[in-house]
Every structure is written in structure tokens, then in C-alpha cells.
Write an enzyme that holds these catalytic residues in place. Structure first.
Site, PDB file in Angstrom:
ATOM      1  N   TRP A  13       0.813  -1.223   0.000  1.00 40.28           N
ATOM      2  CA  TRP A  13       0.000   0.000   0.000  1.00 40.28           C
ATOM      3  C   TRP A  13       0.843   1.268   0.000  1.00 40.28           C
ATOM      4  O   TRP A  13       0.307   2.365  -0.074  1.00 40.28           O
ATOM      5  CB  TRP A  13      -0.958  -0.006   1.208  1.00 40.28           C
ATOM      6  CG  TRP A  13      -2.081  -0.978   1.049  1.00 40.28           C
ATOM      7  CD1 TRP A  13      -2.384  -1.716  -0.061  1.00 40.28           C
ATOM      8  CD2 TRP A  13      -3.064  -1.325   2.026  1.00 40.28           C
ATOM      9  NE1 TRP A  13      -3.484  -2.491   0.160  1.00 40.28           N
ATOM     10  CE2 TRP A  13      -3.931  -2.271   1.439  1.00 40.28           C
ATOM     11  CE3 TRP A  13      -3.295  -0.925   3.346  1.00 40.28           C
ATOM     12  CZ2 TRP A  13      -5.010  -2.821   2.128  1.00 40.28           C
ATOM     13  CZ3 TRP A  13      -4.366  -1.471   4.043  1.00 40.28           C
ATOM     14  CH2 TRP A  13      -5.218  -2.410   3.427  1.00 40.28           C
ATOM     15  N   LYS A  14       2.147   1.114   0.144  1.00 39.63           N
ATOM     16  CA  LYS A  14       3.063   2.268   0.135  1.00 39.63           C
ATOM     17  C   LYS A  14       2.571   3.317   1.152  1.00 39.63           C
ATOM     18  O   LYS A  14       2.053   2.936   2.199  1.00 39.63           O
ATOM     19  CB  LYS A  14       3.196   2.811  -1.289  1.00 39.63           C
ATOM     20  CG  LYS A  14       3.595   1.696  -2.275  1.00 39.63           C
ATOM     21  CD  LYS A  14       3.998   2.192  -3.630  1.00 39.63           C
ATOM     22  CE  LYS A  14       4.400   1.004  -4.507  1.00 39.63           C
ATOM     23  NZ  LYS A  14       4.859   1.388  -5.836  1.00 39.63           N
ATOM     24  N   GLU A  98      11.807   2.065  -4.467  1.00 39.18           N
ATOM     25  CA  GLU A  98      11.550   3.436  -4.000  1.00 39.18           C
ATOM     26  C   GLU A  98      12.446   3.772  -2.818  1.00 39.18           C
ATOM     27  O   GLU A  98      12.864   4.918  -2.642  1.00 39.18           O
ATOM     28  CB  GLU A  98      10.059   3.593  -3.660  1.00 39.18           C
ATOM     29  CG  GLU A  98       9.215   3.637  -4.931  1.00 39.18           C
ATOM     30  CD  GLU A  98       7.782   3.181  -4.781  1.00 39.18           C
ATOM     31  OE1 GLU A  98       7.316   2.968  -3.646  1.00 39.18           O
ATOM     32  OE2 GLU A  98       7.121   3.020  -5.834  1.00 39.18           O
ATOM     33  N   GLU A 177      10.918  -6.483  -9.789  1.00 42.99           N
ATOM     34  CA  GLU A 177      10.153  -5.281 -10.123  1.00 42.99           C
ATOM     35  C   GLU A 177      11.021  -4.360 -10.968  1.00 42.99           C
ATOM     36  O   GLU A 177      11.814  -3.578 -10.416  1.00 42.99           O
ATOM     37  CB  GLU A 177       9.754  -4.528  -8.848  1.00 42.99           C
ATOM     38  CG  GLU A 177       8.814  -5.270  -7.936  1.00 42.99           C
ATOM     39  CD  GLU A 177       8.003  -4.319  -7.065  1.00 42.99           C
ATOM     40  OE1 GLU A 177       6.775  -4.405  -7.101  1.00 42.99           O
ATOM     41  OE2 GLU A 177       8.585  -3.465  -6.374  1.00 42.99           O
ATOM     42  N   GLY A 183       4.358   1.894 -11.305  1.00 44.50           N
ATOM     43  CA  GLY A 183       3.494   3.077 -11.308  1.00 44.50           C
ATOM     44  C   GLY A 183       3.429   3.779 -12.656  1.00 44.50           C
ATOM     45  O   GLY A 183       2.982   4.922 -12.737  1.00 44.50           O
ATOM     46  N   GLY A 244       1.123  -2.709  -6.322  1.00 42.33           N
ATOM     47  CA  GLY A 244       1.093  -1.389  -5.690  1.00 42.33           C
ATOM     48  C   GLY A 244      -0.267  -0.745  -5.849  1.00 42.33           C
ATOM     49  O   GLY A 244      -1.223  -1.085  -5.147  1.00 42.33           O
ATOM     50  N   GLY A 245      -0.376   0.184  -6.798  1.00 43.69           N
ATOM     51  CA  GLY A 245      -1.602   0.985  -6.961  1.00 43.69           C
ATOM     52  C   GLY A 245      -2.891   0.178  -6.968  1.00 43.69           C
ATOM     53  O   GLY A 245      -3.862   0.539  -6.288  1.00 43.69           O
TER      54      GLY A 245
HETATM   55  P1  13P Z   1       2.518  -0.466  -9.013  1.00 39.33           P
HETATM   56  O1  13P Z   1       1.736  -1.751  -8.999  1.00 39.33           O
HETATM   57  O2  13P Z   1       1.733   0.720  -8.546  1.00 39.33           O
HETATM   58  O3  13P Z   1       3.197  -0.258 -10.343  1.00 39.33           O
HETATM   59  O4  13P Z   1       3.675  -0.633  -7.937  1.00 39.33           O
HETATM   60  C1  13P Z   1       4.439  -1.778  -7.952  1.00 39.33           C
HETATM   61  C2  13P Z   1       5.229  -1.816  -6.716  1.00 39.33           C
HETATM   62  O5  13P Z   1       6.134  -1.030  -6.519  1.00 39.33           O
HETATM   63  C3  13P Z   1       4.857  -2.817  -5.711  1.00 39.33           C
HETATM   64  O6  13P Z   1       5.832  -2.912  -4.732  1.00 39.33           O
END
Ligand code: 13P
Length: 274
Positions: A13-14, A98, A177, A183, A244-245
Site C-alpha cells: 500500500w506504500k 523506491e 520489479e 506506477g 502497488g496501486g
Molecule cells: P505499481 O503496482 O503501482 O506499479 O507498484 C508496484 C510496486 O512497486 C509494488 O511494490
């Protein structure tokens, strides 16, 4: 013993959701993803851990964190260690791109974090992946190989817990990844991600028991949605996704996990991978 690798979907969920929102969202995702054949893990922000744990009580969705420190305690203002979350969370994302980018995390620190996870019985979801210029200049494999080698070196010798039939895999999970896919709405090709997964297992096999390296779950991450997950799960070398998103949306998570369950059942009927 040859074994069937599990299918795993991890929600990252960041820096999203307040504790109240996190508990509510986790409860709704658990209700919409009731697929025991798929290992499901939710990684909320630290402050949402208690709310999410309470929301997941009575479900088989598991709890993870998005990071841990490379030491277990000490003068590190604002940091959180594996020892602090052990008993609450069973999983920890380590080495997310990140954090490599914003907190300048090195492969060495990432390996140390994995060691701290090992000491506390937490399962790391170890992230690797190349940047766009590295892929475009033909260095993607070299970059990922060296990320794996350097982190394993810093991890040092550990006792690899023996695989059992618990259907959740061994101690470690790796997430491939590619940074350019995170993203951006751009995904890797399934076949490219699958090749990278094999390279990761092969490289890991130099630092851990080969049989366990062959059974190492490797997830794909980067713009995974219910529409794109199928391409990755069609690859026998890939064992699920780090999302992620889309993991902040109940319908998307329901779609992703439903597709993963189809893959998990097909895998079980096909038998062991190695
Ligand atoms: P997204 O699915 O938003 O591209 O992010 C991937 C991610 O960094 C999951 O850790």
C-alpha cells in the site's frame, strides 16, 4: 523433495491509508479474495498494522510491513526494526526500489535487513529490478544478478529452514520489479520477467541450497492489475505478484486473486516444478 511452488499475491500500500482506512480496506479485501489456494499478504503503513491485524482476524490473509531497519535496536531515530514487528507481521518487503532511490539503500543494507528478518522469523520479500537505462543498454540481467549476489553476501550464512508442505514456500520470496514498470502503466513482457525469475533462482542457487533455490518463489511487480496479471501467471517461472496501486482497490484485488487462484489450482494438478 520436488515441490509445487505456491502462488502469492502481496499488496504494497506504500504511503497510503490512515489507520482507520487501512482496517476498513483490509477487511473488504479479505472478504473479496477468499481463495485459500493463493497466499495473500497485505503490507500497510506501520501505523495501520494493528488496525489491519484486527480486520484480518479470522481470515487467512497475512500481514506484512514495507520495510525494516538493518539493526534490531539502537540510536536510529524514527526507524522500526524487525524485532519490533515480529509477532505482528510475518512478512517484510526489503529493498524496494523506491527505498533504494529515496533512502539510498544499498545491496549491503538490504542483505543485512534480510538477516534481521531471519533472526526474528519474518519472511522477506526481497525486491530487485533494473532501471530503464539499464534495460535499454542491455544490462538488465547483469544488474539483477549483482543485486542478488550482493544482498546474499551481506546476508551471510544462514540456516535455510527446510521446505515443508505448508504451501507457502520457504523462508525467502523474491520480487522482480523493473523500476520502469512501477506506477507507469507499462509492464514487462511475461516472457522477459520469466527469464529474469530463472536467472534469480540460478544466482540464488550459488548462495543457498540448490534444491531450495529451485523452489524459491519469484513474484513479478510493476503496474500489475486484474487485466495484466494473466500474462505473468501464464509463466510457470513466475509465482505471483507484488501489487502497488491496484492493491488499494477492492475490485482489482478481487480480480487479481481470482486469476491467481486459477493458476494455483492448475499448478497443483500439474505437479512439482523441480
Ligand atoms: P505499481 O503496482 O503501482 O506499479 O507498484 C508496484 C510496486 O512497486 C509494488 O511494490
Amino acid at each position: 523433495m520436488p515441490r509445487v511452488r505456491p502462488v502469492i499475491v502481496v499488496a504494497n500500500w506504500k504511503m497510503n491509508t490512515t489507520p482507520r482506512e487501512a482496517g476498513d480496506l483490509a477487511g473488504r479485501i479479505a472478504a473479496a479474495t477468499n481463495e485459500p489456494d493463493v497466499v495473500r499478504v497485505i503490507c500497510p503503513p506501520f501505523v495501520g498494522l494493528h488496525a489491519v491485524r484486527d480486520a484480518l482476524a479470522g481470515t487467512d490473509v497475512q500481514l506484512g510491513v514495507q520495510n525494516v531497519h538493518w539493526e534490531q535496536a539502537g540510536a536510529y531515530t524514527g526507524e522500526i526494526s524487525a524485532a519490533m514487528v515480529a509477532g505482528l507481521a510475518g512478512w517484510a518487503i526489503v529493498g524496494h526500489s523506491e527505498r533504494r532511490r529515496d533512502q539510498h539503500e544499498t545491496d549491503e543494507r538490504i542483505g543485512q535487513k534480510m538477516r534481521r528478518c531471519h533472526e526474528t522469523g519474518i519472511r522477506p520479500i526481497f525486491c530487485v529490478g533494473e532501471k530503464l537505462d539499464e534495460r535499454e543498454s542491455g544490462r538488465a540481467e547483469q544488474v539483477v544478478r549483482s543485486q542478488v549476489e550482493a544482498a546474499f553476501e551481506a546476508l551471510g550464512p544462514v540456516e535455510w529452514p527446510a521446505h515443508d508442505d505448508d504451501a507457502t514456500g520457504g523462508w525467502l520470496v523474491v520480487a522482480y520489479e523493473p523500476v520502469w514498470a512501477i506506477g507507469t502503466g507499462r509492464t514487462a513482457r511475461g516472457s522477459d520477467a520469466a527469464e529474469m525469475a530463472e536467472l534469480i533462482r540460478e544466482t540464488a542457487g550459488n548462495a543457498m541450497p540448490r534444491e531450495q533455490a529451485a523452489a524459491l518463489p519469484v513474484l513479478y511487480g510493476g503496474s500489475v492489475t486484474s487485466a495484466t496479471i494473466g500474462e505473468f501467471l501464464a509463466e510457470p517461472a513466475l509465482d505471483g505478484a507484488l501489487v502497488g496501486g491496484a492493491s488499494l482497490k477492492v475490485d482489482e484485488m478481487a480480480g487479481i486473486v481470482a486469476r491467481a487462484a486459477v493458476g494455483a489450482r492448475a499448478r497443483k494438478s500439474a505437479g512439482p516444478v523441480s
